[in-house]
Design a protein around this motif. Structure first.
Motif, PDB file in Angstrom:
ATOM      1  N   ALA A   1      29.749 130.732  53.435  1.00 24.41           N
ATOM      2  CA  ALA A   1      28.642 129.781  53.223  1.00 24.41           C
ATOM      3  C   ALA A   1      28.519 128.905  54.458  1.00 24.41           C
ATOM      4  O   ALA A   1      29.460 128.772  55.238  1.00 24.41           O
ATOM      5  N   VAL A   2      27.349 128.318  54.608  1.00 21.11           N
ATOM      6  CA  VAL A   2      27.118 127.373  55.705  1.00 21.11           C
ATOM      7  C   VAL A   2      28.070 126.197  55.538  1.00 21.11           C
ATOM      8  O   VAL A   2      28.269 125.709  54.421  1.00 21.11           O
ATOM      9  N   HIS A   3      28.700 125.740  56.621  1.00 18.48           N
ATOM     10  CA  HIS A   3      29.614 124.590  56.560  1.00 18.48           C
ATOM     11  C   HIS A   3      28.799 123.352  56.183  1.00 18.48           C
ATOM     12  O   HIS A   3      27.810 123.043  56.839  1.00 18.48           O
ATOM     13  N   PRO A   4      29.208 122.637  55.118  1.00 21.60           N
ATOM     14  CA  PRO A   4      28.407 121.493  54.661  1.00 21.60           C
ATOM     15  C   PRO A   4      28.346 120.336  55.654  1.00 21.60           C
ATOM     16  O   PRO A   4      27.376 119.585  55.679  1.00 21.60           O
ATOM     17  N   GLY A   5      29.364 120.222  56.519  1.00 26.79           N
ATOM     18  CA  GLY A   5      29.389 119.105  57.456  1.00 26.79           C
ATOM     19  C   GLY A   5      28.875 119.439  58.844  1.00 26.79           C
ATOM     20  O   GLY A   5      28.285 118.601  59.515  1.00 26.79           O
ATOM     21  N   TYR A   6      29.107 120.682  59.293  1.00 25.56           N
ATOM     22  CA  TYR A   6      28.794 121.032  60.685  1.00 25.56           C
ATOM     23  C   TYR A   6      27.884 122.247  60.832  1.00 25.56           C
ATOM     24  O   TYR A   6      27.628 122.666  61.952  1.00 25.56           O
ATOM     25  N   TYR A   7      27.443 122.847  59.741  1.00 30.06           N
ATOM     26  CA  TYR A   7      26.640 124.072  59.753  1.00 30.06           C
ATOM     27  C   TYR A   7      27.514 125.276  60.116  1.00 30.06           C
ATOM     28  O   TYR A   7      27.501 126.277  59.431  1.00 30.06           O
ATOM     29  N   VAL A   8      28.289 125.182  61.212  1.00 24.35           N
ATOM     30  CA  VAL A   8      29.256 126.225  61.577  1.00 24.35           C
ATOM     31  C   VAL A   8      30.655 125.636  61.425  1.00 24.35           C
ATOM     32  O   VAL A   8      30.819 124.426  61.323  1.00 24.35           O
ATOM     33  N   GLY A   9      31.659 126.486  61.462  1.00 23.40           N
ATOM     34  CA  GLY A   9      33.032 126.009  61.362  1.00 23.40           C
ATOM     35  C   GLY A   9      33.463 125.277  62.630  1.00 23.40           C
ATOM     36  O   GLY A   9      32.846 125.410  63.688  1.00 23.40           O
ATOM     37  N   THR A  10      34.549 124.528  62.514  1.00 24.84           N
ATOM     38  CA  THR A  10      34.996 123.706  63.641  1.00 24.84           C
ATOM     39  C   THR A  10      35.460 124.552  64.826  1.00 24.84           C
ATOM     40  O   THR A  10      35.315 124.140  65.978  1.00 24.84           O
ATOM     41  N   GLY A  11      35.986 125.741  64.588  1.00 23.26           N
ATOM     42  CA  GLY A  11      36.376 126.637  65.683  1.00 23.26           C
ATOM     43  C   GLY A  11      35.158 127.087  66.472  1.00 23.26           C
ATOM     44  O   GLY A  11      35.183 127.169  67.702  1.00 23.26           O
ATOM     45  N   LYS A  12      34.075 127.377  65.762  1.00 22.28           N
ATOM     46  CA  LYS A  12      32.835 127.805  66.410  1.00 22.28           C
ATOM     47  C   LYS A  12      32.225 126.653  67.202  1.00 22.28           C
ATOM     48  O   LYS A  12      31.566 126.867  68.218  1.00 22.28           O
TER      49      LYS A  12
ATOM     50  N   ILE B   1      23.177 117.072  61.127  1.00 18.20           N
ATOM     51  CA  ILE B   1      22.599 116.649  62.404  1.00 18.20           C
ATOM     52  C   ILE B   1      23.499 115.599  63.058  1.00 18.20           C
ATOM     53  O   ILE B   1      23.842 115.692  64.233  1.00 18.20           O
ATOM     54  N   ASN B   2      23.880 114.609  62.265  1.00 17.12           N
ATOM     55  CA  ASN B   2      24.721 113.512  62.763  1.00 17.12           C
ATOM     56  C   ASN B   2      26.066 114.022  63.279  1.00 17.12           C
ATOM     57  O   ASN B   2      26.500 113.675  64.373  1.00 17.12           O
ATOM     58  N   ASN B   3      26.710 114.868  62.479  1.00 12.84           N
ATOM     59  CA  ASN B   3      28.029 115.397  62.855  1.00 12.84           C
ATOM     60  C   ASN B   3      27.952 116.273  64.099  1.00 12.84           C
ATOM     61  O   ASN B   3      28.796 116.169  64.994  1.00 12.84           O
ATOM     62  N   LEU B   4      26.950 117.152  64.159  1.00 13.64           N
ATOM     63  CA  LEU B   4      26.797 118.032  65.321  1.00 13.64           C
ATOM     64  C   LEU B   4      26.505 117.221  66.575  1.00 13.64           C
ATOM     65  O   LEU B   4      27.045 117.489  67.644  1.00 13.64           O
ATOM     66  N   GLU B   5      25.642 116.227  66.421  1.00 13.00           N
ATOM     67  CA  GLU B   5      25.275 115.380  67.567  1.00 13.00           C
ATOM     68  C   GLU B   5      26.510 114.647  68.103  1.00 13.00           C
ATOM     69  O   GLU B   5      26.716 114.582  69.299  1.00 13.00           O
ATOM     70  N   ARG B   6      27.312 114.135  67.187  1.00  6.80           N
ATOM     71  CA  ARG B   6      28.515 113.402  67.578  1.00  6.80           C
ATOM     72  C   ARG B   6      29.532 114.332  68.253  1.00  6.80           C
ATOM     73  O   ARG B   6      30.133 113.987  69.261  1.00  6.80           O
TER      74      ARG B   6
END
Length: 200
Positions: free
Chosen positions: A54-65, A92-97
Protein backbone atom coordinates in the motif's frame (compact mmCIF):
# COMPACT_ATOMS: atom_id res chain seq x y z
CA UNK A 1 20.77 50.77 -20.83
CA UNK A 2 20.63 47.07 -21.68
CA UNK A 3 17.32 45.21 -21.30
CA UNK A 4 17.30 41.72 -19.91
CA UNK A 5 14.66 39.18 -20.70
CA UNK A 6 13.44 37.36 -17.62
CA UNK A 7 12.72 33.75 -18.42
CA UNK A 8 11.08 31.24 -16.13
CA UNK A 9 13.60 28.50 -15.46
CA UNK A 10 12.40 25.11 -16.68
CA UNK A 11 11.59 22.78 -13.85
CA UNK A 12 13.46 19.49 -13.78
CA UNK A 13 11.57 16.73 -12.01
CA UNK A 14 11.66 13.09 -11.05
CA UNK A 15 8.46 11.06 -11.39
CA UNK A 16 7.54 8.81 -8.48
CA UNK A 17 4.96 5.99 -8.51
CA UNK A 18 3.89 3.22 -6.17
CA UNK A 19 2.94 -0.21 -7.53
CA UNK A 20 0.51 -1.84 -5.10
CA UNK A 21 -0.36 -4.91 -7.18
CA UNK A 22 1.68 -7.13 -9.43
CA UNK A 23 0.93 -6.46 -13.10
CA UNK A 24 -0.83 -3.15 -12.40
CA UNK A 25 -0.50 -0.23 -14.82
CA UNK A 26 2.02 1.86 -12.83
CA UNK A 27 4.53 2.03 -15.71
CA UNK A 28 1.84 3.10 -18.20
CA UNK A 29 0.51 5.60 -15.69
CA UNK A 30 3.99 7.12 -15.25
CA UNK A 31 4.42 7.33 -19.05
CA UNK A 32 1.15 9.27 -19.18
CA UNK A 33 2.31 11.47 -16.28
CA UNK A 34 5.58 12.10 -18.16
CA UNK A 35 3.59 13.48 -21.12
CA UNK A 36 1.48 15.63 -18.78
CA UNK A 37 4.61 17.03 -17.11
CA UNK A 38 6.14 17.83 -20.52
CA UNK A 39 2.91 19.57 -21.54
CA UNK A 40 3.12 21.62 -18.34
CA UNK A 41 6.59 22.74 -19.42
CA UNK A 42 8.88 20.71 -17.16
CA UNK A 43 11.63 18.24 -18.02
CA UNK A 44 11.53 14.69 -16.65
CA UNK A 45 14.99 13.54 -15.54
CA UNK A 46 14.14 10.17 -14.06
CA UNK A 47 11.50 7.78 -12.78
CA UNK A 48 11.18 5.84 -9.53
CA UNK A 49 8.69 3.01 -8.97
CA UNK A 50 8.32 1.30 -5.62
CA UNK A 51 6.47 -1.99 -5.21
CA UNK A 52 4.57 -1.90 -1.90
CA UNK A 53 1.45 -3.50 -0.49
CA UNK A 54 0.00 0.00 0.00
CA UNK A 55 1.02 3.62 -0.39
CA UNK A 56 2.98 4.79 2.68
CA UNK A 57 0.56 6.96 4.70
CA UNK A 58 3.27 9.40 5.77
CA UNK A 59 5.68 9.59 2.84
CA UNK A 60 3.86 8.02 -0.16
CA UNK A 61 6.98 5.81 -0.63
CA UNK A 62 8.95 3.95 2.01
CA UNK A 63 11.80 5.62 3.86
CA UNK A 64 14.43 3.54 2.01
CA UNK A 65 13.07 4.78 -1.32
CA UNK A 66 13.25 8.34 0.02
CA UNK A 67 17.05 7.98 0.27
CA UNK A 68 17.18 6.82 -3.37
CA UNK A 69 15.02 9.78 -4.47
CA UNK A 70 17.20 12.20 -2.47
CA UNK A 71 20.32 10.86 -4.23
CA UNK A 72 18.62 11.18 -7.63
CA UNK A 73 17.57 14.77 -6.88
CA UNK A 74 21.17 15.67 -6.03
CA UNK A 75 22.71 13.64 -8.85
CA UNK A 76 20.43 14.96 -11.60
CA UNK A 77 20.08 18.49 -10.24
CA UNK A 78 16.30 18.10 -10.16
CA UNK A 79 14.12 20.86 -8.68
CA UNK A 80 11.26 18.65 -7.51
CA UNK A 81 9.29 15.43 -7.71
CA UNK A 82 5.88 14.65 -9.17
CA UNK A 83 3.98 11.78 -7.53
CA UNK A 84 1.61 9.75 -9.68
CA UNK A 85 -1.17 9.77 -7.07
CA UNK A 86 -2.91 12.58 -5.23
CA UNK A 87 -0.98 13.38 -2.05
CA UNK A 88 -2.44 14.16 1.37
CA UNK A 89 -1.40 17.34 3.22
CA UNK A 90 0.76 15.31 5.61
CA UNK A 91 2.48 13.45 2.75
CA UNK A 92 3.28 16.77 1.05
CA UNK A 93 4.61 18.20 4.32
CA UNK A 94 6.69 15.12 5.17
CA UNK A 95 8.15 14.78 1.66
CA UNK A 96 8.96 18.49 1.52
CA UNK A 97 10.71 18.32 4.89
CA UNK A 98 12.68 15.17 3.99
CA UNK A 99 13.65 16.01 0.40
CA UNK A 100 13.91 19.82 0.62
CA UNK A 101 12.43 20.29 -2.86
CA UNK A 102 9.16 21.12 -4.55
CA UNK A 103 6.57 18.35 -4.14
CA UNK A 104 3.78 17.99 -6.72
CA UNK A 105 1.19 15.42 -7.61
CA UNK A 106 -0.74 14.49 -10.77
CA UNK A 107 -3.67 16.79 -9.93
CA UNK A 108 -1.40 19.85 -9.59
CA UNK A 109 0.07 19.13 -13.03
CA UNK A 110 -3.37 18.77 -14.63
CA UNK A 111 -4.64 22.00 -13.03
CA UNK A 112 -1.51 23.77 -14.25
CA UNK A 113 -2.15 22.62 -17.83
CA UNK A 114 -5.73 23.89 -17.60
CA UNK A 115 -4.40 27.24 -16.32
CA UNK A 116 -2.07 27.52 -19.33
CA UNK A 117 -4.85 26.70 -21.79
CA UNK A 118 -7.74 28.75 -20.34
CA UNK A 119 -8.62 31.53 -22.79
CA UNK A 120 -12.11 32.79 -21.90
CA UNK A 121 -12.76 34.80 -18.75
CA UNK A 122 -15.16 32.06 -17.62
CA UNK A 123 -12.50 29.39 -18.19
CA UNK A 124 -9.86 31.37 -16.30
CA UNK A 125 -12.21 31.89 -13.34
CA UNK A 126 -13.12 28.18 -13.27
CA UNK A 127 -9.45 27.14 -13.33
CA UNK A 128 -8.54 29.56 -10.55
CA UNK A 129 -11.50 28.27 -8.49
CA UNK A 130 -10.34 24.67 -8.96
CA UNK A 131 -6.74 25.59 -8.03
CA UNK A 132 -7.79 27.48 -4.91
CA UNK A 133 -10.13 24.72 -3.71
CA UNK A 134 -7.37 22.16 -4.22
CA UNK A 135 -4.81 24.31 -2.40
CA UNK A 136 -7.18 25.11 0.45
CA UNK A 137 -7.56 21.40 1.16
CA UNK A 138 -3.77 20.97 1.22
CA UNK A 139 -2.70 24.26 2.77
CA UNK A 140 -1.32 22.64 5.94
CA UNK A 141 1.08 20.45 3.99
CA UNK A 142 2.08 23.06 1.44
CA UNK A 143 2.98 26.00 3.69
CA UNK A 144 6.80 25.58 3.50
CA UNK A 145 6.72 24.48 -0.12
CA UNK A 146 4.70 27.52 -1.19
CA UNK A 147 7.11 29.96 0.37
CA UNK A 148 9.94 28.66 -1.82
CA UNK A 149 8.15 28.33 -5.13
CA UNK A 150 9.75 30.20 -7.96
CA UNK A 151 7.08 29.69 -10.58
CA UNK A 152 6.44 26.58 -12.61
CA UNK A 153 3.94 23.76 -12.19
CA UNK A 154 1.15 24.51 -9.79
CA UNK A 155 1.82 28.25 -9.74
CA UNK A 156 0.48 29.37 -13.10
CA UNK A 157 -2.88 30.91 -13.80
CA UNK A 158 -4.69 34.00 -12.67
CA UNK A 159 -4.29 33.06 -9.00
CA UNK A 160 -0.53 32.62 -8.89
CA UNK A 161 0.11 35.74 -6.79
CA UNK A 162 -2.19 34.40 -4.07
CA UNK A 163 -0.18 31.27 -3.30
CA UNK A 164 0.64 32.22 0.26
CA UNK A 165 -2.84 33.28 1.33
CA UNK A 166 -4.10 31.66 4.45
CA UNK A 167 -7.28 29.57 4.44
CA UNK A 168 -9.53 32.54 5.28
CA UNK A 169 -8.26 34.57 2.32
CA UNK A 170 -8.55 31.61 -0.02
CA UNK A 171 -12.18 31.08 0.95
CA UNK A 172 -12.85 34.80 0.54
CA UNK A 173 -11.31 34.68 -2.96
CA UNK A 174 -13.36 31.59 -3.82
CA UNK A 175 -16.51 33.54 -2.90
CA UNK A 176 -15.47 36.45 -5.15
CA UNK A 177 -14.71 34.10 -8.04
CA UNK A 178 -18.07 32.38 -7.71
CA UNK A 179 -19.78 35.77 -7.96
CA UNK A 180 -17.70 36.71 -11.00
CA UNK A 181 -18.48 33.39 -12.64
CA UNK A 182 -22.19 33.93 -12.02
CA UNK A 183 -21.99 37.40 -13.59
CA UNK A 184 -20.12 36.08 -16.64
CA UNK A 185 -22.71 33.31 -17.07
CA UNK A 186 -25.63 35.77 -16.70
CA UNK A 187 -24.02 38.09 -19.24
CA UNK A 188 -23.59 35.20 -21.68
CA UNK A 189 -27.25 34.19 -21.21
CA UNK A 190 -28.36 37.80 -21.81
CA UNK A 191 -26.33 38.01 -25.04
CA UNK A 192 -27.71 34.64 -26.17
CA UNK A 193 -31.33 35.63 -25.51
CA UNK A 194 -30.84 38.98 -27.32
CA UNK A 195 -29.33 37.15 -30.28
CA UNK A 196 -32.28 34.71 -30.33
CA UNK A 197 -34.79 37.61 -30.24
CA UNK A 198 -33.06 39.46 -33.10
CA UNK A 199 -33.20 36.33 -35.27
CA UNK A 200 -36.99 35.97 -34.81
Amino acid sequence: MELYELKEEQEKVILVGVQTRENDDTEDSLEELKELVKTAGAEVLGTVIQAREAVHPGYYVGTGKLDEIRMMLDGYGATGIVCDDELSPSQINNLERELQCKIMDRTMVILDIFAQRAKTSEGKIQVELAQLKYRAARLVGMRASLSRLGGGIGTRGPGEKKLEMDRRLIHSRIGQLKEQLEQVQKHRELIRSQRDKSQV
